[in-house]
Design an enzyme around this catalytic site. Sequence first.
Site, PDB file in Angstrom:
ATOM      1  N   GLY A  31       7.599 101.298   5.696  1.00 51.76           N
ATOM      2  CA  GLY A  31       8.967 101.092   6.431  1.00 51.76           C
ATOM      3  C   GLY A  31      10.124 101.696   5.872  1.00 51.76           C
ATOM      4  O   GLY A  31      10.366 102.267   5.834  1.00 51.76           O
ATOM      5  N   HIS A  34      12.797 106.346   9.128  1.00 53.07           N
ATOM      6  CA  HIS A  34      13.110 107.911   9.067  1.00 53.07           C
ATOM      7  C   HIS A  34      12.448 108.847   9.831  1.00 53.07           C
ATOM      8  O   HIS A  34      11.579 108.707  10.515  1.00 53.07           O
ATOM      9  CB  HIS A  34      13.914 108.034   8.191  1.00 53.07           C
ATOM     10  CG  HIS A  34      12.438 108.709   6.660  1.00 53.07           C
ATOM     11  ND1 HIS A  34      12.246 109.540   6.893  1.00 53.07           N
ATOM     12  CD2 HIS A  34      13.135 107.720   5.641  1.00 53.07           C
ATOM     13  CE1 HIS A  34      11.533 109.891   6.097  1.00 53.07           C
ATOM     14  NE2 HIS A  34      12.056 109.002   5.325  1.00 53.07           N
ATOM     15  N   HIS A  37       8.995 110.108   8.922  1.00 54.51           N
ATOM     16  CA  HIS A  37       8.314 109.137   9.690  1.00 54.51           C
ATOM     17  C   HIS A  37       7.515 109.762  10.992  1.00 54.51           C
ATOM     18  O   HIS A  37       6.902 109.740  11.383  1.00 54.51           O
ATOM     19  CB  HIS A  37       8.304 107.591   9.266  1.00 54.51           C
ATOM     20  CG  HIS A  37       8.762 106.575   8.334  1.00 54.51           C
ATOM     21  ND1 HIS A  37       9.959 106.740   7.339  1.00 54.51           N
ATOM     22  CD2 HIS A  37       7.195 106.662   6.804  1.00 54.51           C
ATOM     23  CE1 HIS A  37       9.815 106.110   5.994  1.00 54.51           C
ATOM     24  NE2 HIS A  37       8.549 106.432   5.624  1.00 54.51           N
ATOM     25  N   GLN A  61       1.480  99.691  -6.148  1.00 54.96           N
ATOM     26  CA  GLN A  61       2.323 100.994  -6.577  1.00 54.96           C
ATOM     27  C   GLN A  61       3.285 100.160  -7.160  1.00 54.96           C
ATOM     28  O   GLN A  61       3.346 102.127  -7.562  1.00 54.96           O
ATOM     29  CB  GLN A  61       1.695 101.333  -5.582  1.00 54.96           C
ATOM     30  CG  GLN A  61       2.868 101.456  -4.322  1.00 54.96           C
ATOM     31  CD  GLN A  61       2.964 102.643  -2.974  1.00 54.96           C
ATOM     32  OE1 GLN A  61       2.044 102.477  -1.962  1.00 54.96           O
ATOM     33  NE2 GLN A  61       3.681 103.620  -2.801  1.00 54.96           N
ATOM     34  N   GLN A 155      -0.034 112.497  -3.238  1.00 56.38           N
ATOM     35  CA  GLN A 155      -0.637 111.497  -3.056  1.00 56.38           C
ATOM     36  C   GLN A 155      -1.020 112.415  -1.920  1.00 56.38           C
ATOM     37  O   GLN A 155      -2.402 111.259  -1.378  1.00 56.38           O
ATOM     38  CB  GLN A 155       0.587 110.582  -2.352  1.00 56.38           C
ATOM     39  CG  GLN A 155       0.026 110.014  -1.477  1.00 56.38           C
ATOM     40  CD  GLN A 155       1.575 108.736  -1.060  1.00 56.38           C
ATOM     41  OE1 GLN A 155       2.213 107.781  -1.629  1.00 56.38           O
ATOM     42  NE2 GLN A 155       1.883 108.431   0.501  1.00 56.38           N
ATOM     43  N   SER A 187      13.994 110.560   2.680  1.00 56.91           N
ATOM     44  CA  SER A 187      13.473 109.208   2.021  1.00 56.91           C
ATOM     45  C   SER A 187      14.154 108.624   2.094  1.00 56.91           C
ATOM     46  O   SER A 187      15.203 107.627   2.177  1.00 56.91           O
ATOM     47  CB  SER A 187      13.462 109.436   0.360  1.00 56.91           C
ATOM     48  OG  SER A 187      13.250 108.192  -0.363  1.00 56.91           O
ATOM     49  N   SER A 188      13.084 106.766   2.093  1.00 56.43           N
ATOM     50  CA  SER A 188      14.181 105.635   1.952  1.00 56.43           C
ATOM     51  C   SER A 188      14.801 105.378   0.852  1.00 56.43           C
ATOM     52  O   SER A 188      15.984 104.521   1.290  1.00 56.43           O
ATOM     53  CB  SER A 188      12.395 104.837   2.416  1.00 56.43           C
ATOM     54  OG  SER A 188      12.023 104.812   3.578  1.00 56.43           O
TER      55      SER A 188
HETATM   56  P1  AMP Z   1       6.654 106.065   2.779  1.00 54.66           P
HETATM   57  O1  AMP Z   1       6.988 105.118   3.643  1.00 54.66           O
HETATM   58  O2  AMP Z   1       7.647 106.326   1.872  1.00 54.66           O
HETATM   59  O3  AMP Z   1       5.131 105.170   1.821  1.00 54.66           O
HETATM   60  O4  AMP Z   1       5.909 107.168   3.450  1.00 54.66           O
HETATM   61  C1  AMP Z   1       4.586 107.102   4.131  1.00 54.66           C
HETATM   62  C2  AMP Z   1       4.946 108.298   5.662  1.00 54.66           C
HETATM   63  O5  AMP Z   1       5.474 109.193   4.962  1.00 54.66           O
HETATM   64  C3  AMP Z   1       4.005 108.799   3.336  1.00 54.66           C
HETATM   65  O6  AMP Z   1       2.811 110.162   4.112  1.00 54.66           O
HETATM   66  C4  AMP Z   1       4.808 110.066   3.683  1.00 54.66           C
HETATM   67  O7  AMP Z   1       4.932 111.256   2.763  1.00 54.66           O
HETATM   68  C5  AMP Z   1       5.904 110.199   4.594  1.00 54.66           C
HETATM   69  N1  AMP Z   1       6.719 110.649   4.349  1.00 54.66           N
HETATM   70  C6  AMP Z   1       8.444 109.963   3.525  1.00 54.66           C
HETATM   71  N2  AMP Z   1       9.329 111.375   4.123  1.00 54.66           N
HETATM   72  C7  AMP Z   1       8.745 112.372   4.549  1.00 54.66           C
HETATM   73  C8  AMP Z   1       9.663 113.156   4.970  1.00 54.66           C
HETATM   74  N3  AMP Z   1      11.202 113.317   4.911  1.00 54.66           N
HETATM   75  N4  AMP Z   1       8.832 114.069   5.576  1.00 54.66           N
HETATM   76  C9  AMP Z   1       8.038 113.531   5.506  1.00 54.66           C
HETATM   77  N5  AMP Z   1       6.469 113.341   5.550  1.00 54.66           N
HETATM   78  C10 AMP Z   1       7.785 112.179   4.694  1.00 54.66           C
END
Ligand code: AMP
Length: 282
Positions: A31, A34, A37, A61, A155, A187-188
Site C-alpha cells: 500500500g 505511488h 506501484h 518481513q 527481492q 518509495s513509501s
Molecule cells: P512495496 O509496496 O514497497 O512492497 O512494493 C510493492 C512492489 O512495488 C514491489 O514489487 C516493489 O519493487 C515495487 N516498487 C516499489 N517502488 C517502486 C519504484 N519506485 N519503481 C518501481 N517499482 C517499485
Amino acid sequence: MKIIQNPHEIQKDLITLKKAGKKIGLIPTMGNLHRGHLSLFKLAQTHCDVLVGSIFVNPMQFGANEDLDKYPRTLNDDIKKLESINVDYLFTPTNDIIYPLGTNVNTSIEVNRLTERLCGETRPEHFRGVATVVNILFNILRPDVVVFGKKDYQQYMILNAMVKDLFMPIEIIAGEIIREENGLAMSSRNKFLSIEEKQKAAELRKTILATAAQIESGKRNYGSLQQEAIQRLQNKGFKVDYFEICNALDLEKATDTDSQILIACAAWMGQPRLLDNLEVEL
Ligand code: AMP
C-alpha cells in the site's frame, strides 16, 4: 473495482474467471501507492485479462527494530488510485487472515543463497517473511502473471528463483524503477525525509551512475570503486549499509570477467533506509 478481504470469496471469483479462460495478473504491495506501484499495474495490464492488486503490510518481513508500526497506511487514497487505472480486484486481508497463528508460523519459505547477501546481511529474517507471504498470496489468488519492481532487485531475483525452483505455474515480470524528479527512486519511505534530506538523497543515484560510468570506461577494480562510492555517500550524510558491485545473475561479488553487473546500494538518510540499483551490461 471489487475490494475483498475474505480469501475464499476472492479465490472463488478468480477461479471462475480462470476457468472461463481469463489470465489473472497480480501486483502484491504494502500500500501507500505511488507512481512506481502504478507503473507495475499498467505493465501487468498488457499481460493479463483480470488485474488484481493486494495491499497487506506484512509483519513477518519486518525485524524487531524496524518500522512496522510507522509504515504509512493510506487505504482510501490507494483505492482511488487503483480505481483510476481500472484495476479489477483489490485483496486487503488482515493479519489474522494471513497469519491465524501469528507470525510464528508452522510453515515458512526459505530461499537459499540469494537471500544471504546484500539486504539479507542486515535483515536476516526479511526475505523469509517476503517469500512466505508471497506464497500465501499466490495460493489464495492463483495468478498467471505477477509483476515485481526492480527497485527491490534482490527481492525480484529471490521470488523469481522461488517460482522456478518450486515449478510454480506463474510468469514473473520485472518493472523498471520509477523515480522522483531528482532521480531518487520512489518509495513509501521517502515521506520520512525532510526537504533537505530529500535533496541530499539524490546523491544515491548520482553515485551509482558515477560508478557505472567508471565500470563502462573499463575500470575493474571493484573493491576500490565500492570504497570510493561509500566515502562519497558518507560525505553527503548517508549511513551506508552496503554499496556492492555484483554479478547481476547471482548477486555474488562481481569478477572482472562478468558481463552483467548490478550496482546495488542500501543507505540510511536520516531515518529511512533507501534502496537503489542499476544494471550495467558490459
Ligand atoms: P512495496 O509496496 O514497497 O512492497 O512494493 C510493492 C512492489 O512495488 C514491489 O514489487 C516493489 O519493487 C515495487 N516498487 C516499489 N517502488 C517502486 C519504484 N519506485 N519503481 C518501481 N517499482 C517499485
